[in-house]
Enzyme design. Structure first.
Site, PDB file in Angstrom:
ATOM      1  CG  HIS A  64      -0.405   0.121   2.526  1.00 37.55           C
ATOM      2  ND1 HIS A  64       0.437  -0.817   3.082  1.00 37.55           N
ATOM      3  CD2 HIS A  64      -0.534   1.092   3.469  1.00 37.55           C
ATOM      4  CE1 HIS A  64       0.785  -0.430   4.301  1.00 37.55           C
ATOM      5  NE2 HIS A  64       0.214   0.733   4.559  1.00 37.55           N
ATOM      6  CG  HIS A  66       0.009   4.385   4.683  1.00 38.46           C
ATOM      7  ND1 HIS A  66      -0.718   3.657   5.592  1.00 38.46           N
ATOM      8  CD2 HIS A  66      -0.844   5.322   4.180  1.00 38.46           C
ATOM      9  CE1 HIS A  66      -1.960   4.133   5.629  1.00 38.46           C
ATOM     10  NE2 HIS A  66      -2.059   5.137   4.780  1.00 38.46           N
ATOM     11  CG  ASP A  68       4.760   3.109   7.552  1.00 35.13           C
ATOM     12  OD1 ASP A  68       3.830   3.561   6.856  1.00 35.13           O
ATOM     13  OD2 ASP A  68       4.598   2.167   8.355  1.00 35.13           O
ATOM     14  CG  HIS A  69       4.146   0.185   4.439  1.00 32.86           C
ATOM     15  ND1 HIS A  69       4.003  -1.120   4.828  1.00 32.86           N
ATOM     16  CD2 HIS A  69       3.720   0.935   5.484  1.00 32.86           C
ATOM     17  CE1 HIS A  69       3.496  -1.152   6.056  1.00 32.86           C
ATOM     18  NE2 HIS A  69       3.312   0.082   6.474  1.00 32.86           N
ATOM     19  CG  HIS A 122      -4.017   0.188   6.719  1.00 33.40           C
ATOM     20  ND1 HIS A 122      -3.996   0.790   7.953  1.00 33.40           N
ATOM     21  CD2 HIS A 122      -2.834   0.509   6.119  1.00 33.40           C
ATOM     22  CE1 HIS A 122      -2.850   1.458   8.094  1.00 33.40           C
ATOM     23  NE2 HIS A 122      -2.135   1.299   6.999  1.00 33.40           N
ATOM     24  CG  ASP A 143       0.621  -1.126   7.871  1.00 34.86           C
ATOM     25  OD1 ASP A 143       1.526  -1.913   8.213  1.00 34.86           O
ATOM     26  OD2 ASP A 143       0.788   0.102   7.773  1.00 34.86           O
ATOM     27  CG  HIS A 181       3.945  -1.599  11.631  1.00 34.67           C
ATOM     28  ND1 HIS A 181       4.719  -0.486  11.829  1.00 34.67           N
ATOM     29  CD2 HIS A 181       3.232  -1.364  10.495  1.00 34.67           C
ATOM     30  CE1 HIS A 181       4.489   0.402  10.862  1.00 34.67           C
ATOM     31  NE2 HIS A 181       3.587  -0.107  10.035  1.00 34.67           N
TER      32      HIS A 181
HETATM   33 FE    FE Z   1       2.697   0.903   8.282  1.00 31.92          FE
HETATM   34 ZN    ZN Z   2      -0.016   1.735   6.547  1.00 34.44          ZN
END
Ligand code: FE
Ligand code: ZN
Length: 270
Positions: A64, A66, A68-69, A122, A143, A181
């Protein structure tokens, strides 16, 4: 990478966690020569791992959009020329192959064959990769699913996330679940509030605590463990539905309403 095994100066074929930020795992799949990574939110820890083990990065899989990915993708492509795979309906910094449900991704040399699942909730276009690595069933779920928890509903509805959980619940029970995570202990504290009498969960919490005390990853989990312990996969269990109704202080008419109440409970749990 505490779990790494070195064989004759090479990383043994396997799936390894590369730590990023404070609690992200970038999963690295390797046959000892080439590698793929899932959701590289940062490039530096991946480049460091590739260099230390003399690995060539060939594929980057994204679940996805985001940051942090995906934050490390452009830099990794610049360094390696790796091919990028990702969800068709999300805006990504780079993507060579846009994927949707039932698309398959195979690298016989690296040892994986994965099928794409649409798992909205998400984010609206979130995908997961389910299949086999070296013959073992594996799931890379970003996530969407966490050990004893699930992602927050930033772009989706409880009905969508409940349906996404259902798709993951249908995978072979021995499937190893590679979440993005390390949220396991905090999820478990909440899950035990939902199901204080769940003995499987109580035992898993004990082992997870010991694992974290040694700064080791609690992941992968398995689908069987999630089915036995994860409230978001257990909305149709009377104990879970009753606990959710008690927390919400109203009767909940459907599994989706139970799911929505659980998500709200978790968001407010300290
Ligand atoms: Fe994340
Ligand atoms: Zn995420």
């Amino acid at each position: 990478m505490p779990a790494e095994k070195i064989v004759a100066n090479h990383l043994a074929p396997g799936i390894y966690p590369v730590r990023a930020f404070s609690d992200n795992y970038i999963w690295l799949l390797t046959n000892g020569q080439t590698a793929a990574v899932v959701d590289p939110g940062q490039s530096a820890p991946v480049l460091d791992t590739l260099k230390r083990h003399n690995l060539k990065l060939v594929s980057i899989l994204l679940t996805h959009h985001h940051q942090d990915h995906v934050g490390g993708v452009s830099d990794l492509v610049a360094h390696s020329g790796a091919q990028v795979f990702g969800p068709a309906t999300e805006v990504l910094p780079v993507c060579d192959t846009l994927l949707q449900e039932d698309d398959t991704l195979e690298d016989a040399s690296l040892g994986f064959r994965l099928t794409v699942l649409d798992v909205p909730g998400h984010t609206a276009g979130h995908i997961a990769y389910a299949g086999t690595f070296e013959g073992d069933s594996v799931l890379f779920c970003g996530d969407t699913l966490f050990a004893a928890g699930c992602g927050r509903l930033f772009e989706g509805t409880p009905a969508q996330m409940d349906a996404s959980m259902g798709k993951l619940a249908a995978l072979p029970p021995q499937t190893r679940v590679y979440c993005a995570h390390e949220y396991t202990l905090s999820n478990m504290r909440w899950a035990r509030a939902v199901e204080p009498d769940n003995e499987v969960l109580a035992r898993w919490q004990e082992t997870a605590q010991k694992t974290r005390d040694q700064d080791e990853p609690t992941l992968p989990s398995t689908i069987a463990q999630e089915l036995a312990c994860n409230p978001f996969m257990r909305v149709r269990q009377p104990t879970v539905a009753q606990a959710a109704a008690q927390w919400a202080q109203r009767s909940l008419a459907s599994p989706v309403e139970v799911f929505a109440a659980l998500r709200e409970w978790k968001n407010n749990f300290r």
